[in-house]
Design a protein around this motif. Structure first.
Motif, PDB file in Angstrom:
ATOM      1  N   LYS A 197      10.565   2.012   0.478  1.00 14.10           N
ATOM      2  CA  LYS A 197       9.718   0.959  -0.080  1.00 14.10           C
ATOM      3  C   LYS A 197      10.512  -0.324  -0.271  1.00 14.10           C
ATOM      4  O   LYS A 197      10.017  -1.426  -0.011  1.00 14.10           O
TER       5      LYS A 197
ATOM      6  N   ASP B 250      -0.669   3.487  -0.302  1.00 11.40           N
ATOM      7  CA  ASP B 250      -0.451   4.447  -1.382  1.00 11.40           C
ATOM      8  C   ASP B 250       0.320   5.674  -0.909  1.00 11.40           C
ATOM      9  O   ASP B 250       1.115   6.246  -1.655  1.00 11.40           O
TER      10      ASP B 250
ATOM     11  N   GLY C  26       0.552   0.794  -4.044  1.00 10.42           N
ATOM     12  CA  GLY C  26      -0.692   0.906  -4.798  1.00 10.42           C
ATOM     13  C   GLY C  26      -1.927   0.548  -4.001  1.00 10.42           C
ATOM     14  O   GLY C  26      -3.020   0.428  -4.565  1.00 10.42           O
ATOM     15  N   CYS C  27      -1.791   0.362  -2.691  1.00 10.93           N
ATOM     16  CA  CYS C  27      -2.917  -0.096  -1.879  1.00 10.93           C
ATOM     17  C   CYS C  27      -3.514   1.065  -1.093  1.00 10.93           C
ATOM     18  O   CYS C  27      -2.821   1.736  -0.318  1.00 10.93           O
ATOM     19  N   LYS C  28      -4.800   1.283  -1.291  1.00 11.86           N
ATOM     20  CA  LYS C  28      -5.494   2.324  -0.538  1.00 11.86           C
ATOM     21  C   LYS C  28      -5.865   1.780   0.839  1.00 11.86           C
ATOM     22  O   LYS C  28      -6.129   0.603   1.002  1.00 11.86           O
TER      23      LYS C  28
END
Length: 671
Positions: A439, A453, A458-460
């Motif tokens: 990351k 994610d 945190g992004c779908k």
């Protein structure tokens, strides 16, 4: 040797008459061009009641060359003849310049033109072409060619600056407007030639603002080659649609700015697009149900440079299921549709950001990648797709981020990378399974809020998870057309001759094999070495490592009887073996834990098994690959060391893998 140069159209946002007044101030010298020492007018005539003026000058130029070169040719300056043809009625100035010095040895011809902008009469355009023909120059032909290119680049860059300087000087003197020329009332009327520009000709106008806004920073030489290739395409009779400047630029870049090679490649691609109706693909292609429900790939926002991002969860892809459901051509059509979408999204992003965006980014997640992904028909399909895409979509891939690379990945990369252009390979960045480190690396290129994610962000995403394709969707019961072998029910590669997956190389088309041979710098027949081991004997390979964190990869097949394989690290220099039957372990004072260490646990490799693996070599030591045969066996092996510069992130936790060539299932379990 003849060199041709051409600059794009330069636009001055001033009327032609004001530009001409500024242009006259360049003579006899100007501070921006110190190379011009003097200019003498040798002819000046006004014709047709002032409508035309022809001026010739003899210009003295300093030789911009190393001192030793000037001493060898015996001159410090040279002379050029410049002829100007001003047409005030049609608002054009044509300039021709030729060299007077050394004219029998070298010919330099430059043609420039100032003219009113075809769409805005209050603006002025400028274009420039030149040829350099070096016949014989005291053995310094190559040096003269380089100096000619340098001089052309400098004058091209300085040209606009000089005009702007003198226009600003005129403004300071209160001159901001110059009336257009009109003929005297008593002058006889004569037919005037009006300059007409067809739509086709006007289409090739290429100014500096367009380049900066749409193509990025190009050198004058690159701009020249871009125009040269664009004009060559005008001569193609059956061209349905002129490709964009962005497309032309990509093909030029792919062929290292060799215009003739780029022209040939682009013409072949345009013919291919016509034959396969590629221009209609976006509107005509409908994704099959198996793609919608089981293909783990899709578009996901943009990176920090504005490039669209495509995510492919390759480790979650059922390669066999998709290939058996779609077939080779169906899988290729899916890949081409993604490429066409990419071009569309690149253009949309460039328009939205109002800056050059010329390619897209690929994020490949390899979690779940195992030996079943190295199924021979799947690898062949992948190589077929890579070759087709590289021929027809060059330079559309800006960056490839490969994340969660498992240990089996270097084996696949060894096979596949040979078919990827060297420049494209340099765009790959690799990250191991360490999510925190990965990351940290990803956020250098994409905003943290859009990290998916499944990679710790945190992004779908709307990307399908993939998974096994139900056999009810299979349209092909076998892939004999692709492989010449059969596949068992477990999806493992099975061949009558017992070959391992690594020997896919021997089954490639001739053209493909040649490319692989060139990439590895040896003939494909010698990639795999066959070794006969007698009962109780060993075979050893010593690799001396001088590149910490480089990756040692291996692929070998076991025939007849079982073998034991171990990888050791040796901390002292070992002598060269004169007898292959003698093992290093027979040497005196050679003790485990003292001067050699077991880096990989011993694997017992069964008859007809194909074994693949890799190891990160962290130390500047020697590494010893050791095979032992208890009862006699045959070994077909290949190994390669992959440079540390190709890998980012930790690969230390990657696991070994080996698969069976017999009917037994692979030890790497499918999901």
């Amino acid at each position: 040797m003849v060199q041709k140069f051409q600059s794009p159209v330069r636009v001055y946002k001033y009327p032609f008459e004001l530009v001409m007044k500024a242009y006259e101030r360049r003579f006899p010298t100007c501070p921006q061009m110190p190379i011009v020492l003097d200019c003498d007018v040798i002819k000046d005539e006004v014709l047709e009641n002032g409508a035309k003026r022809n001026t010739s000058r003899r210009c003295k130029l300093a030789v911009d060359a190393p001192y030793i070169f000037k001493k060898l040719i015996g001159v410090d300056f040279v002379f050029f003849l410049q002829h100007n043809y001003l047409d005030r009625t049609n608002r054009t100035l044509s300039i021709e310049a030729v060299n007077e010095s050394f004219s029998s040895r070298i010919e330099i011809f430059e043609r420039c033109r100032y003219y009113a902008h075809p769409d805005n009469s209050e603006w002025t355009c400028f274009d420039q072409t030149a040829t350099l023909d070096i016949k014989n120059f005291f053995g310094f032909e190559h040096s003269m060619e380089k100096m000619g290119m340098k001089q052309y680049t400098q004058t091209t860059l300085k040209g606009k600056e000089i005009i702007e300087f003198f226009i600003n000087q005129l403004k300071e003197e209160g001159v901001t407007h110059v009336d257009r020329w009109v003929p005297p009332l008593d002058a006889p009327k004569s037919p005037t030639a009006t300059t007409t520009t067809s739509d086709h000709e006007h289409d090739i106008l290429l100014d500096g603002d367009f380049i900066a806004r749409n193509l990025g920073q190009l050198s004058p030489m690159q701009e020249s080659k871009l125009l040269e290739l664009r004009k060559m395409l005008d001569g193609v009779d059956d061209l349905e649609r002129m490709p964009s400047y962005q497309t032309i630029l990509r093909f030029l870049s792919a062929r290292d700015w060799h215009v003739s090679q780029a022209f040939s490649m682009l013409c072949d691609s345009l013919k291919w697009r016509h034959e396969h109706r590629i221009d209609k693909l976006l509107e005509e292609y409908s994704k099959p149900a198996v793609v919608v429900e089981h293909f783990p790939g899709g578009w996901h926002h943009h990176d920090k440079d504005g490039r669209p991002i495509y995510i492919l969860r390759l480790g979650h892809m059922d390669v066999k299921g998709l290939l058996k459901s779609l077939g080779m051509e169906g899988l290729l059509k899916l890949a081409l549709h993604i490429c066409e979408e990419g071009i569309q999204k690149i253009n949309e992003s460039a328009e939205r950001l109002d800056k050059p965006v010329l390619n897209w980014s690929l994020l490949v997640d390899l979690e779940g990648l195992s030996m079943r992904h190295l199924w021979r028909p799947g690898i062949k399909a992948l190589l077929y797709i890579i070759e087709t895409v590289e021929r027809n979509y060059p330079e559309t891939m800006g960056r490839v981020l490969v994340v969660r690379a498992p240990r089996v990945f270097p084996i696949a990369w060894t096979i596949v990378s040979a078919f990827i252009d060297e420049h494209t390979r340099s765009k790959f960045l690799f990250y191991g399974p360490d999510l925190a480190h990965m990351k940290e690396g990803l956020v250098q290129y994409i905003d943290e809020e859009i990290v998916p994610d499944f990679l710790g962000g945190g992004c779908k995403t709307m990307i399908h998870e993939g998974g096994l394709v139900p056999k009810t969707l299979y349209k092909m019961t076998s892939l004999e057309d692709h492989d010449g072998g059969e596949c068992d029910g477990d999806g493992d590669d099975v061949d009558a001759d017992g070959e391992g997956i690594g020997q896919i190389i021997a089954h490639k088309p001739v053209e493909t094999v040649k490319r692989l041979s060139a990439a590895h710098q040896h003939d494909h027949k010698n990639l795999y070495k066959s070794v006969e081991l007698k009962a109780g004997f060993s075979h050893e390979l010593l690799i001396r490592n001088e590149d910490p964190k480089s990756v040692l990869t291996w692929d070998f097949d076991v025939l007849r009887n079982d073998l034991h394989f171990t990888l050791y690290r040796v901390t002292e220099d070992l002598p060269e073996k004169t007898d292959a039957a003698v093992s290093y372990f027979d040497l005196q004072d050679f003790a485990e834990g003292v001067n050699y260490f077991r880096e990989e646990p011993t694997l017992i490799c069964r008859h007809k098994e194909s074994v693949q693996g890799s190891h990160v070599m962290h130390h500047n030591d020697s590494y010893l690959m050791h095979w032992f045969s208890p009862s006699g066996a045959q070994l077909n092996l290949f190994y390669e060391v992959l440079s540390s510069v190709n890998y980012k992130g930790s690969m230390t936790s990657l696991q070994s893998a080996f698969s069976s060539n017999s009917s037994a299932a692979s030890s790497c379990q499918s999901r």
